[in-house]
Every structure is written in C-alpha cells, then in structure tokens.
Scaffold this active site. Structure first.
Site, PDB file in Angstrom:
ATOM      1  N   HIS A  36      37.292  44.231  50.526  1.00  0.00           N
ATOM      2  CA  HIS A  36      36.164  45.116  50.217  1.00  0.00           C
ATOM      3  C   HIS A  36      36.093  46.257  51.235  1.00  0.00           C
ATOM      4  CE1 HIS A  36      34.452  41.153  48.637  1.00  0.00           C
ATOM      5  NE2 HIS A  36      34.392  41.924  47.578  1.00  0.00           N
ATOM      6  N   VAL A  81      44.441  43.718  49.676  1.00  0.00           N
ATOM      7  CA  VAL A  81      44.497  43.272  51.068  1.00  0.00           C
ATOM      8  C   VAL A  81      44.697  41.757  51.067  1.00  0.00           C
ATOM      9  CG1 VAL A  81      43.236  43.108  53.252  1.00  0.00           C
ATOM     10  CG2 VAL A  81      43.052  45.171  51.839  1.00  0.00           C
ATOM     11  N   SER A 104      36.522  36.435  47.620  1.00  0.00           N
ATOM     12  CA  SER A 104      35.328  35.659  48.000  1.00  0.00           C
ATOM     13  C   SER A 104      35.481  34.224  47.531  1.00  0.00           C
ATOM     14  CB  SER A 104      34.078  36.274  47.374  1.00  0.00           C
ATOM     15  OG  SER A 104      34.021  37.660  47.642  1.00  0.00           O
ATOM     16  N   GLY A 145      39.342  47.807  43.529  1.00  0.00           N
ATOM     17  CA  GLY A 145      40.544  47.226  44.125  1.00  0.00           C
ATOM     18  C   GLY A 145      41.574  46.884  43.070  1.00  0.00           C
ATOM     19  N   LYS A 152      43.470  44.468  43.232  1.00  0.00           N
ATOM     20  CA  LYS A 152      43.564  43.013  43.086  1.00  0.00           C
ATOM     21  C   LYS A 152      43.076  42.623  41.696  1.00  0.00           C
ATOM     22  CE  LYS A 152      41.753  38.761  44.026  1.00  0.00           C
ATOM     23  NZ  LYS A 152      40.368  38.444  43.764  1.00  0.00           N
ATOM     24  N   MET A 207      30.264  42.398  44.677  1.00  0.00           N
ATOM     25  CA  MET A 207      29.339  41.276  44.482  1.00  0.00           C
ATOM     26  C   MET A 207      29.012  40.634  45.831  1.00  0.00           C
ATOM     27  SD  MET A 207      30.190  39.637  40.819  1.00  0.00           S
ATOM     28  CE  MET A 207      31.587  38.631  41.297  1.00  0.00           C
ATOM     29  N   TYR A 248      29.493  39.059  49.795  1.00  0.00           N
ATOM     30  CA  TYR A 248      30.316  38.099  50.523  1.00  0.00           C
ATOM     31  C   TYR A 248      31.613  38.809  50.925  1.00  0.00           C
ATOM     32  CZ  TYR A 248      31.209  33.484  52.283  1.00  0.00           C
ATOM     33  OH  TYR A 248      31.413  32.419  53.133  1.00  0.00           O
TER      34      TYR A 248
HETATM   35  P1  AMP Z   1      34.058  41.635  43.972  1.00  0.00           P
HETATM   36  O1  AMP Z   1      33.031  41.584  45.058  1.00  0.00           O
HETATM   37  O2  AMP Z   1      34.938  40.436  43.918  1.00  0.00           O
HETATM   38  O3  AMP Z   1      33.463  42.005  42.639  1.00  0.00           O
HETATM   39  O4  AMP Z   1      35.032  42.819  44.346  1.00  0.00           O
HETATM   40  C1  AMP Z   1      34.546  44.117  44.569  1.00  0.00           C
HETATM   41  C2  AMP Z   1      35.706  45.073  44.641  1.00  0.00           C
HETATM   42  O5  AMP Z   1      36.574  44.694  45.700  1.00  0.00           O
HETATM   43  C3  AMP Z   1      36.546  45.078  43.359  1.00  0.00           C
HETATM   44  O6  AMP Z   1      36.907  46.414  43.055  1.00  0.00           O
HETATM   45  C4  AMP Z   1      37.737  44.247  43.746  1.00  0.00           C
HETATM   46  O7  AMP Z   1      38.907  44.605  43.031  1.00  0.00           O
HETATM   47  C5  AMP Z   1      37.886  44.603  45.213  1.00  0.00           C
HETATM   48  N1  AMP Z   1      38.653  43.571  45.921  1.00  0.00           N
HETATM   49  C6  AMP Z   1      38.434  42.238  45.915  1.00  0.00           C
HETATM   50  N2  AMP Z   1      39.370  41.591  46.640  1.00  0.00           N
HETATM   51  C7  AMP Z   1      40.212  42.531  47.117  1.00  0.00           C
HETATM   52  C8  AMP Z   1      41.392  42.505  47.931  1.00  0.00           C
HETATM   53  N3  AMP Z   1      41.901  41.365  48.407  1.00  0.00           N
HETATM   54  N4  AMP Z   1      41.992  43.677  48.205  1.00  0.00           N
HETATM   55  C9  AMP Z   1      41.493  44.851  47.730  1.00  0.00           C
HETATM   56  N5  AMP Z   1      40.389  44.950  46.962  1.00  0.00           N
HETATM   57  C10 AMP Z   1      39.747  43.806  46.655  1.00  0.00           C
END
Ligand code: AMP
Length: 278
Positions: free
Chosen positions: A37, A176, A186, A147, A149, A30, A32
């Site tokens: 990421h 991470v 984010s 991820g 997470k 998403m 940011y």
């Molecule tokens: P998002 O932009 O929040 O939808 O996240 C996009 C991808 O990044 C998803 O697969 C999340 O699980 C992964 N992600 C977000 N934060 C972390 C993190 N701290 N460590 C590893 N992967 C992450």
C-alpha cells in the site's frame, strides 16, 4: 493530515484544494496497511499536490461466506504510517456513510467480472467497481493509483473509466513482496506458520514459469500442469491458473511476451493471488 469520515466535509476540503490549483491523487485501500500500500502512496505522492488515501472495508465486495467481519483492521497504526508519508487527507467513512438505507445502484464491468477471481467470487468486482466509482464521485481525483497485485481489479477499473468516460487517470504500481517472494497482502495474516512457509510457492511457481519460458516453453497447458503440481506439493488448493492477454483478459493458446499469468490458491480458508507478465 486530516482524517475525515463524512462525505459532505471531504467534498469541501477537496473543493478547496482544487481552488488552490492542486492536483488531487487518490489511493483507495481497505486499511491494515503494508509496504505494498505504502509504495502506491509514495507513487501517488510524487504525482499530485493533494493526496487522499481512503480506508474503507467495503462490504459489497465480500460474498456472504467471505471474511468481511474478520478482515483485519488497525486504524491507529494505519494513520501513523500515512502521516509519515505526508498524506494530506484520509477518508475513513462508515459503512452507513457510503451505503445509505435501501442502496440499490451498482455498476459492473459485465464480462470481466465473471472470469478469473470473479468465477469463484461472483459479486466481488461489482462491489469493487461500485465503491470505486462512488469514491471517484465523492473525491473527484485527477489520478487514482492501484496495485498490479490485483491485476484483474486494475484492468476492470481502467475499463470502467473508459466505458463511462470518467476523467480520472488510473496509474498502477508494481507488486511489493516479502523477502522470500510472497506478495504482501493484508490476508497473509490469516496464514498459520506452515501455510506461510508454503505460500511462497505462488511466487516460486511464477519464477519457475519465467525460467521455463526463457528456455522455450510455450504451451499453457503444460505450464499449468507443472505449476499446479508444485502448488499441490505445498498443500495449496488451486482456484485458478490462467494465461491471458493482459489487455483483453482473453486466454492465450501460446505463451508470448506480454502474456499475463495469474493464479489464485487456497491455503485452508485463505485465498491468495499473485501474477506476473511475461
Ligand atoms: P486492499 O487494501 O487490499 O484493497 O489494497 C489496496 C490497494 O493496494 C489495491 O490497489 C491493491 O492492488 C494494492 N496492493 C495490495 N497489495 C499490494 C502489494 N503487495 N503490492 C502492491 N500493491 C498492493
């Protein structure tokens, strides 16, 4: 690195990469972007010949009182970071491109979407699986990286892939963390200075649990009690703390190797999640 907003155009580019024999990898985000990421981008980069990152803040996964409107966005910075990682293509569609007027089709992993994060965010996972399936249909990746997470999200997507016989291979990357242990997100941007300091308690409670487990703690109820009191002591409001089997998401009666500990905690209006596997 190409940046494309239209489905028709992205389909042509992917088809051409496939004709050239490239394995297509996808990292859905998403935007940011942070190091979490980027770690997934690097993991995907090693495993494919043509790497696509999608940046799309998906409205259908936000509840009516959630933060869709104010979710942080910085496309310029994101593109700069992705270029450095040698991403081939960024797919950055508008909401209208993905959800045309009168959209009414959803896909849902029924039971697992109701528990854990789904209990306080009832339409969240339905929105996630719907948009991820759409991205899979549009971009036809051979592999897709998520991820851990968002552990429940990754498990739900793997389940959708199995249940619907999709041919994409789902790969998960490690969490991470910031230097003090807070999982990168984010949404950390929403935290005040004090909340940011206190938020490390999510990680510290997981660290405490690991130690207690090594020393012989096996009772989830006792563990939850202690973790909840640590979190309360830092002004966090526990949404949930669960101990579940990492494959079935069924609650366990006794902690053992492979048990997933997941938690969600509010600091003010900001809801943070974290997890670890024993
Ligand atoms: P998002 O932009 O929040 O939808 O996240 C996009 C991808 O990044 C998803 O697969 C999340 O699980 C992964 N992600 C977000 N934060 C972390 C993190 N701290 N460590 C590893 N992967 C992450």
């Amino acid at each position: 690195m190409r940046v494309v907003k239209r489905i028709a155009q992205v389909r042509k580019i992917i088809a051409s990469a496939k004709r050239r024999g490239k394995t297509v990898g996808l990292v859905p985000t998403m935007g940011y972007l942070h190091e979490g990421h980027l770690s997934l981008v690097r993991l995907a980069r090693r495993r494919c010949g043509f790497l696509v990152v999608s940046i799309f803040v998906n409205p259908t996964q936000f509840g009516p009182r959630e933060d869709f409107g104010r979710y942080p966005r910085d496309l310029k910075r994101d593109l700069r970071l992705l270029k450095k990682e040698k991403v081939d293509l960024v797919f950055n569609p508008s909401v209208h491109e993905i959800y045309t007027e009168g959209h009414q089709t959803y896909v849902e992993v029924v039971d697992w979407s109701k528990i854990m994060c789904g209990a306080s965010r009832p339409i969240h996972f339905r929105g996630v699986t719907t948009v991820v399936l759409k991205l899979f249909n549009i971009l036809e990746p051979d592999i897709a990286v998520f991820g851990s997470k968002d552990f429940q999200q990754a498990v739900i997507i793997e389940k959708m892939v199995r249940d619907l016989d999709l041919s994409v291979k789902v790969v998960t990357g490690k969490i991470v963390r910031e230097k003090d242990g807070l999982a990168m997100s984010s949404r950390n941007k929403y935290l005040s200075k004090d909340q940011r300091k206190n938020a490390v308690v999510l990680y510290n409670s997981l660290k405490w649990l690991r130690q207690a487990y090594i020393k012989g703690l096996r009772d989830p109820k006792l563990a939850i009690k202690k973790m909840a009191s640590m979190i309360k002591g830092k002004n966090g409001k526990v949404d949930y703390i669960v101990f579940v089997d990492k494959n079935t998401l069924e609650p366990v009666k006794k902690l053992r190797k492979g048990t997933l500990v997941a938690l969600a905690v509010f600091f003010g209006k900001t809801r943070l999640i974290d997890n670890t596997t024993l």
